[in-house]
Design a protein around this motif. Structure first.
Motif, short mmCIF file in Angstrom:
data_model
loop_
_atom_site.label_atom_id
_atom_site.label_comp_id
_atom_site.label_asym_id
_atom_site.label_seq_id
_atom_site.Cartn_x
_atom_site.Cartn_y
_atom_site.Cartn_z
N GLY A 42 0.90 -1.38 -0.08
CA GLY A 42 -0.03 0.03 0.02
C GLY A 42 0.87 1.16 -0.04
N ALA A 43 2.04 1.19 -0.39
CA ALA A 43 3.01 2.43 -0.73
C ALA A 43 2.56 2.81 -2.13
N ILE A 44 2.80 4.12 -2.49
CA ILE A 44 2.81 4.53 -3.63
C ILE A 44 4.12 4.87 -4.39
N GLN A 50 -6.42 -5.84 2.93
CA GLN A 50 -6.62 -4.77 3.87
C GLN A 50 -5.50 -4.05 4.22
N LEU A 51 -4.15 -4.58 4.29
CA LEU A 51 -3.01 -3.86 4.57
C LEU A 51 -2.68 -2.77 3.26
N GLU A 59 -5.91 -0.08 3.69
CA GLU A 59 -5.74 0.85 4.68
C GLU A 59 -4.60 1.67 4.55
N ASN A 60 -3.44 1.44 3.89
CA ASN A 60 -2.29 2.16 3.95
C ASN A 60 -2.44 3.27 2.63
N ARG A 78 -4.67 5.97 4.02
CA ARG A 78 -4.33 7.26 4.82
C ARG A 78 -3.03 7.90 4.42
N THR A 79 -2.49 7.48 3.06
CA THR A 79 -1.47 8.25 2.55
C THR A 79 -1.92 9.36 1.72
#
Lengths: 525, 414
Positions: free
Chosen positions: B108-110, B145-146, B149-150, B153-154
């Protein structure tokens, strides 16, 4: 503030503390154990995993040898699930004094430690990677023991007898009144809550931290001399038996097959602070050289991880402080009544994991004497939960289990054959635990990939299980990777560099994990 | 006809082999494993972080330190390489050298990247987008989910936020199998019947305007499987790359390998090149570990495209000595000490910038800048001076150094 009232507070959650709290609970006292970190996170989790036969001490310390031989038998009976009965050899390597083996055999005969000289050919047949230049080999009944399983077994047994276990609680003060211990104050490191535990006895089992604990009760300084030893886990079992050099105890004289790895140990350097144990580059080289003597080509094997532990030796004026190996390893119980005029506290130091049960018996006997009552120790008679069958562990046990549940359970950590259910069950029993807490019970991330593949899965599964939010999940992942690195970078060479590069390609290259939203503060436990 | 031996089948080796074969050079490609592409994310990074997030990668290439491989390679070769790859693999790579995509990762990083597969680009993050991340129970390397959710919130790189939720479906890749690799799923997605079943399990759970994020396993051989699935779902879909084995990386490897074979490259897979012979200032042959005496390959020029530590091209031994394992070439970057430090989240480990120094022709050079051999060239991860996983620059360096090396070799041999 939370208040508890018990008969006995045990301080320290290593093998000694866990053994003591079990013994205290089995003798019918109400008790609570307080540990500032997780169970087995100190010295107990940072050794080589040897269950002594006594052989190591038949020449240098006959009393220890006798105790080890007897406790080895008892532990194999009551804690079978934590022990693998590998057997062991003492071998005379090229350049070693061949007459030491004669002293060894004589010492074994005197102390009743089982030992049998075997032909070099037989030893090499059983352990083909051993140095073919060995001149003598003596078979002994060494085994290996999983320190964490041992501690959890004892702690679970204690719980069964009504004990409470408070991990991640730091003792802040030991209250005294009119020369008597009255209570222990501690703080939960996770919630910040203060806990006041009223008691009439404190058993200080804090190992290398015992001096710090004794000081909290205002006792005269108890001088603990932490002896730092480093260990290196090598990938695979280079040997299937414990292999010891047949010499007077020295650095790098033992190779222990533990689970899927082999552990070489150890060094012995006096340090001041048991919380600050460096793994020095020259000591790593020393261990690799020592390994090369036992197993030619040792340096070409893959080193997976290194760690350092602190021996909890209490200072003995008879020997020089710089030589901690040759200080008495015999347990010492310090009576603070005679020493400090303080009633209701005993401190125990020294000893070794193999004799943890006996140490507990001694200190609890001493406590009973001081209380003026006699209660029998029964810890040698009853197996701990999980070891009732008396069947000792085999390295193939997990493979056996996974063969049976492979159609129902995913394998989350392939290196250590940890199933999803093993992980979610452990998480449910320790919902506030870090991945390192779970690792100590499950071996998550302890294999060759050192977390490369399993740690993100574990993070996602923990989040999915509903025990934490995504910020803590990320924080736990960051903490886990950071902690793995502590034991990786000092021994990084060869194939483990290659693995690290692959792991970096995964974590940074593919996942960009370093650019997740930065935590407001790093998760530390 | 001139003959060139290329060692290594990652992006650098495959691109160089193709380029050389296209101009009529006889190429033998020796490789030991599957190549580095299957270990990566299957996009073409040029520059992602310098160290701040990069929006215009080609601009970032022009402003590197002199020790960085892009200095010797030059921005022009990067542009040539990107253009070449896009034209060679139009069904697999899209993008603009002046603009990075910002794509979700499997935590979930960009993540910025230059060229991406068409199956991924609907994931490029935009303010107000509504994502639904779909996990498959049988695929443990994708935790939806990880990711959701990440992502939620980013703050997005150019401002704004997106919305993201997750859902799970349970569609086994094979009957009764609960623990399947991404590759097994990719092969399942090649099959239309599986796609029908999968779409049926997902479609009713989707909400209007949602963009569907899925693990990057939507077909290996069928490069249109993802588009077909999107049609069946009547939603935009995008793939998120997983840890190895990387299906998008394998697609690139297979496409580049097929092109190379079609262009006449002789590929010798599964062999380790273990030694070389030289005469004067030229390498005359290399030998692979085959049979008793090994098998020799003589050539006019040699390209070392063997990668870095991850492939065994570089090795740090237990005495802390670093070596290039085939030619024992002089290494750059060893002056940084310590080579390894204890801060995991600290500065990049200097060890991983160690490698072979090259001149602007990609000849391996010594500390004085003199070619070690007149006909020995290097491309890709073996080159010193960059940490590809940190910068997200590994593909660009591999691609462009291969372009330069191939050009220099063909010019030299002409």
């Amino acid at each position: 503030m939370r208040k508890l009232a018990v008969d006995v507070v045990v301080i320290g959650g290593g093998s000694t503390g866990a053994g003591v709290v079990r013994d205290v609970a089995m003798r019918g006292f109400s008790t609570v154990l307080v540990e500032r970190a997780d169970l087995g996170q100190g010295t107990t989790g940072r050794f080589h995993g040897l269950l002594h036969s006594g052989g190591r001490y038949v020449v240098s310390d006959p009393e220890s040898a006798r105790e080890c031989a007897s406790e080895n038998e008892i532990l194999t009976r009551i804690q079978a699930g934590a022990i693998e009965s590998t057997g062991g050899y003492f071998v005379t390597c090229p350049g070693d004094d061949p007459t030491f083996a004669d002293k060894f055999l004589a010492g074994a005969a005197n102390t009743g430690v089982w030992a049998r000289e075997v032909s070099v050919a037989e030893a090499l047949r059983n352990e083909p990677r051993l140095n073919p230049g060995i001149s003598r080999a003596i078979e002994v009944r060494d085994g290996t023991v999983d320190g964490w399983k041992l501690v959890w077994g004892a702690a679970n047994s204690a719980r069964h007898y009504g004990a409470q276990i408070l991990t991640y609680h730091r003792v802040t003060k030991i209250e005294t009144e009119a020369g008597r211990v009255t209570a222990v104050r501690c703080t939960s490191l996770r919630s910040g809550e203060e806990v006041l535990i009223e008691c009439d006895f404190v058993l200080n089992c804090a190992g290398p931290w015992a001096g710090q604990i004794a000081a909290m009760a205002g006792a005269h300084p108890v001088e603990v001399v932490p002896g730092r030893g480093i260990m290196i886990a090598m990938n695979h079992r280079l040997v299937n038996r414990v292999v010891n050099r047949c010499i007077y105890p020295a650095d790098g004289d033992i190779l222990v097959p533990a689970h899927t790895v082999s552990i070489i140990g150890t060094t012995d350097v006096k340090v001041d602070d048991p919380d600050n144990l460096a793994i020095e580059a020259h000591e790593v080289q020393q261990m690799l050289d020592a390994g090369e003597v036992l197993i030619p080509g040792f340096r070409n094997s893959r080193a997976l991880h290194a760690w350092a532990g602190a021996r909890p030796l209490i200072k003995d004026d008879r020997v020089a402080v710089s030589d901690t190996r040759h200080m008495s390893r015999g347990m010492a119980v310090i009576d603070h009544t005679t020493r400090d005029g303080l009633d209701g506290m005993l401190t125990i130091g020294g000893g070794k994991l193999t004799t943890y049960r006996l140490m507990a018996e001694h200190i609890v006997d001493a406590m009973c004497d001081k209380r003026g009552e006699h209660r029998d120790c029964r810890t040698d008679a009853e197996p701990v939960p999980g070891s009732e069958s008396g069947r000792t562990h085999l390295v193939s046990d997990r493979l056996h289990d996974r063969e049976h549940d492979r159609f129902d359970e995913q394998i989350i950590c392939e290196c250590e054959l940890m199933s999803r259910k093993m992980f979610t069950d452990a998480l449910a029993s320790q919902p506030a635990g870090s991945f390192d807490d779970l690792r100590r019970q499950l071996r998550l991330g302890m294999g060759p990939c050192q977390g490369g593949f399993c740690s993100v899965r574990a993070t996602g599964i923990a989040l999915d299980a509903g025990h934490l939010d995504s910020e803590r999940a990320n924080g736990l992942l960051r903490l886990f990777l950071k902690n793995r690195w502590i034991g990786l970078w000092p021994i990084l060479y060869g194939d483990q560099v290659r693995q690290t590069a692959l792991d970096n390609w995964i974590f940074q290259g593919t996942l960009d994990v370093e650019h997740l939203p930065q935590p407001t503060s790093e998760v530390v436990l | 006809m001139s003959r060139v031996v290329v060692i290594g089948a990652g992006l650098a080796g495959l691109v160089a082999a193709n380029r050389l074969a296209e101009v009529g050079v006889q190429v033998v490609l020796l490789h030991k494993g599957l190549g580095g592409l299957q270990l990566g994310q299957g996009t073409i990074d040029v520059f992602g972080y310098a160290p701040e997030r990069v929006f215009n990668p080609i601009k970032a290439v022009g402003s590197v330190a002199t020790t960085h491989p892009y200095t010797a390679i030059g921005g022009k070769a990067v542009l040539t390489g990107l253009d070449y790859l896009k034209k060679l693999l139009p069904e697999l790579l899209l993008g603009d050298p002046e603009s990075n995509y910002q794509l979700p990762t499997a935590v979930g990083a960009i993540r910025p990247t230059c060229l991406a597969q068409p199956s991924m680009i609907a994931g490029h993050v935009t303010d107000g987008a509504k994502l639904v991340i779909v996990g498959i129970r049988g695929l443990k390397d994708f935790q939806p989910q990880l990711i959701a959710e990440n992502l939620a919130r980013t703050p997005l790189p150019d401002g704004g936020r997106l919305r993201a939720r997750h859902l799970w479906v349970d569609v086994p890749a094979r009957d009764g199998e609960i623990d399947s690799s991404g590759l097994t799923y990719a092969r399942a997605f090649d099959d239309e019947d599986f796609r029908v079943r999968f779409a049926k399990a997902v479609v009713d759970q989707l909400r209007e305007d949602e963009i569907v994020g899925l693990p990057a396993v939507l077909g290996l051989k069928d490069l249109h499987a993802w588009r077909d699935l999107a049609g069946k779902l009547a939603h935009r879909v995008f793939e998120i790359p997983l840890p190895p084995p990387s299906v998008p990386g394998l697609r690139l490897t297979e496409a580049l390998t097929a092109r190379a074979l079609a262009a006449g490259v002789r590929i010798v897979p599964g062999v380790r090149t273990v030694r070389y012979a030289s005469s004067g200032d030229r390498v005359t042959s290399v030998t692979t570990a085959a049979g008793l005496g090994g098998r020799g390959y003589a050539a006019d020029a040699f390209l070392l495209a063997t990668g870095g530590f991850e492939s065994g091209a570089l090795n740090l031994d237990s005495h802390q000595v670093v070596r290039e394992t085939l030619f024992d070439l002089p290494l750059a970057g060893l002056d940084q000490t310590p080579l390894i430090h204890g801060e995991y989240w600290g500065p990049e480990q200097p060890l991983f910038k160690v490698g072979v120094a090259v001149n602007p022709k990609m000849q391996a050079v010594d500390a004085a800048g003199i070619p070690v051999f007149a006909n020995l060239y290097a491309a890709g991860g073996i080159i010193a001076g960059a940490s590809g996983w940190t910068e997200k620059s590994g593909d660009g360096i591999a691609l462009a150094s291969a372009i330069v090396a191939a050009a220099a070799i063909s010019k030299e041999l002409a």
